[in-house]
Design an enzyme around this catalytic site. Structure first.
Site, mmCIF file in Angstrom:
data_model
loop_
_atom_site.group_PDB
_atom_site.id
_atom_site.type_symbol
_atom_site.label_atom_id
_atom_site.label_comp_id
_atom_site.label_asym_id
_atom_site.label_seq_id
_atom_site.Cartn_x
_atom_site.Cartn_y
_atom_site.Cartn_z
ATOM 1 C CE LYS A 102 69.285 20.050 26.508
ATOM 2 N NZ LYS A 102 70.451 20.073 25.598
HETATM 3 N N1 GLU Z 1 70.113 19.222 22.007
HETATM 4 C C1 GLU Z 1 71.292 19.576 21.290
HETATM 5 C C2 GLU Z 1 72.376 20.053 22.232
HETATM 6 O O1 GLU Z 1 72.400 19.718 23.387
HETATM 7 C C3 GLU Z 1 70.999 20.565 20.170
HETATM 8 C C4 GLU Z 1 70.374 21.847 20.585
HETATM 9 C C5 GLU Z 1 69.900 22.709 19.424
HETATM 10 O O2 GLU Z 1 70.043 22.319 18.286
HETATM 11 O O3 GLU Z 1 69.375 23.783 19.719
HETATM 12 O O4 GLU Z 1 73.300 20.721 21.836
#
Ligand code: GLU
Length: 409
Positions: A102
């Site tokens: 993240k």
């Molecule tokens: N931000 C989204 C999540 O928390 C999607 C992450 C992604 O598509 O890699 O799952």
């Protein structure tokens, strides 16, 4: 309690049920790499602003690391680490070949001009382009970011590494994005809501639902649940909430929001505040906004019998305990919002194959993954007499743990 402590608490509970050793727990919990960078930018008025950006890569035992980028003033290292670890368990729960990561920038994107937003995004890529890419770590949208920002990320990355659309997902459909990616998180949430209602012997048709948050996730969840026959009784956004006991006209609300940018003032609805929305007399409550909204203070007021976590980390452990005592079923974030990363995976596959799928194909495959993952989590919860949250962690941790051992330590 910080978001990291929350995520760790859930991990520890599952690890205890699984009988995992302390050493193995430590190995699985510790992130691979934490990167913190300075982003200096000349603003439109000529002043210099300095922002802090993060990318935390949590685990890569099952594949390249994967997870969103959040642009929000409350982004800090602890929150990003918590969310990175959630991505590790989430990709494992839906069994797609990724690890977890993240990132984010501590910034309020609504206060930046488009030129400033593009500048900060490109400068962030300048700082971290060596540590991400299609085989290492693939960013995607999250709170405060969108397809346009992903397009800038791809473009800036390609300046260093050449043509490489698979380096980021959630791109515009006109620029290597996947059809169905934008709606995917909301669609996945709707699918697991229907599955959970069925287990409660309640069809989705006619089910009464309140949704906190009407951004990308909440609005699509509302639209798709409405199409499935549910009644969306109340919704809210950052400015306020609205309610109609007979059900809101969601297709009209989708048009209204495009024009007015907020839900208040919508036809045939009364204004309500956030506390009223969370305590609404409904079958299902869907938190689809920020983390930590269901707490020890307000959990007793919740009247829904089912909570589906479309947001990441919306429930504190105190609230979770109260829901368990009150027999309110909670479908956890690492299952309920996994539709987004699942279609990100489809986008990455299409980019690598240079072959575009029809939207029907995307939806069909997403449906199968969400339904199968829900059933698997439900089965574990049943067999081990644990909540769906702990069952989802058991499934995710088990897969990551086995991959770690098989790969060799
Ligand atoms: N931000 C989204 C999540 O928390 C999607 C992450 C992604 O598509 O890699 O799952």
């Amino acid at each position: 309690m910080s978001s990291y402590e929350t995520a760790e608490r859930y991990f520890n509970r599952a690890a205890e049920v699984m009988g995992i050793s302390d050493n193995m727990s430590k190995l699985l919990k510790t992130p691979q790499r934490e990167v913190k960078v300075q982003i200096a930018l000349e603003m439109d008025d000529g002043q210099i602003s300095t922002f802090i950006g993060y990318r935390i890569q949590h685990d890569k035992s099952r594949g390249p690391m994967k997870g969103g980028l959040r642009f929000h003033p409350e982004v800090d290292a602890g929150e990003v680490l918590a969310l990175a670890s959630l991505m590790t368990w989430k990709t494992a729960v839906v069994n797609i070949p990724y690890g977890g990561a993240k990132g984010g920038i501590s910034i309020d994107p609504s206060k930046l001009s488009p030129r400033e937003l593009e500048g900060v995004t490109r400068k962030f890529v300048d700082e971290i382009h060596d540590i991400f890419g299609p085989d290492t770590d693939i960013p995607a949208p999250d709170m405060g970011t969108n397809a346009q920002i992903m397009a800038w990320i791809m473009n800036q990355y390609e300046k260093y590494h050449g043509y490489n659309p698979a380096c980021v997902t959630g791109k515009p459909v006109e620029l290597h994005g996947a059809d169905g990616r934008e709606e995917a998180t909301g669609r996945g949430t709707a699918i697991v809501t229907r599955s959970a209602l069925l287990k409660m012997n309640k069809p989705v048709e006619g089910a009464r639902i309140a949704i906190q948050g009407f951004g990308n996730v909440g609005s699509f969840a509302a639209e798709i649940l409405h199409e499935m026959g549910a009644k969306i009784i109340a919704v809210s956004d950052a400015y306020g909430g609205i309610r109609n006991q007979d059900g809101l006209d969601i297709p009209e609300l989708m048009k209204f929001i495009k024009e007015h940018k907020k839900v208040e003032g919508f036809l045939n609805s009364e204004n309500i505040d956030n506390a009223t929305l969370l305590a609404a007399d409904v079958d299902v409550l869907i938190p689809a906004a920020i983390g930590g909204v269901l707490t020890g203070e307000n959990a007793h007021d919740v009247r829904a019998k089912l909570i589906v976590e479309a947001a990441n980390n919306p429930t504190t452990p105190e609230a979770d305990d109260i829901f368990e005592r009150k027999e309110i079923l909670v479908i956890p974030d690492i299952l309920a919002n996994a539709g987004g990363v699942t279609v990100s995976y489809f986008e990455w596959v299409q980019n690598r194959q240079h072959f575009k799928w029809e939207i029907e194909e995307v939806r069909k495959r997403l449906e199968k993954i969400m339904v199968d993952s829900f059933d698997r989590v439900w089965k574990i919860a049943d067999e081990k007499s644990v909540s769906p949250r702990i069952a989802a962690y058991i499934l995710g941790i088990g897969r990551v743990g086995r991959a770690t051992v098989l790969g060799g330590i």
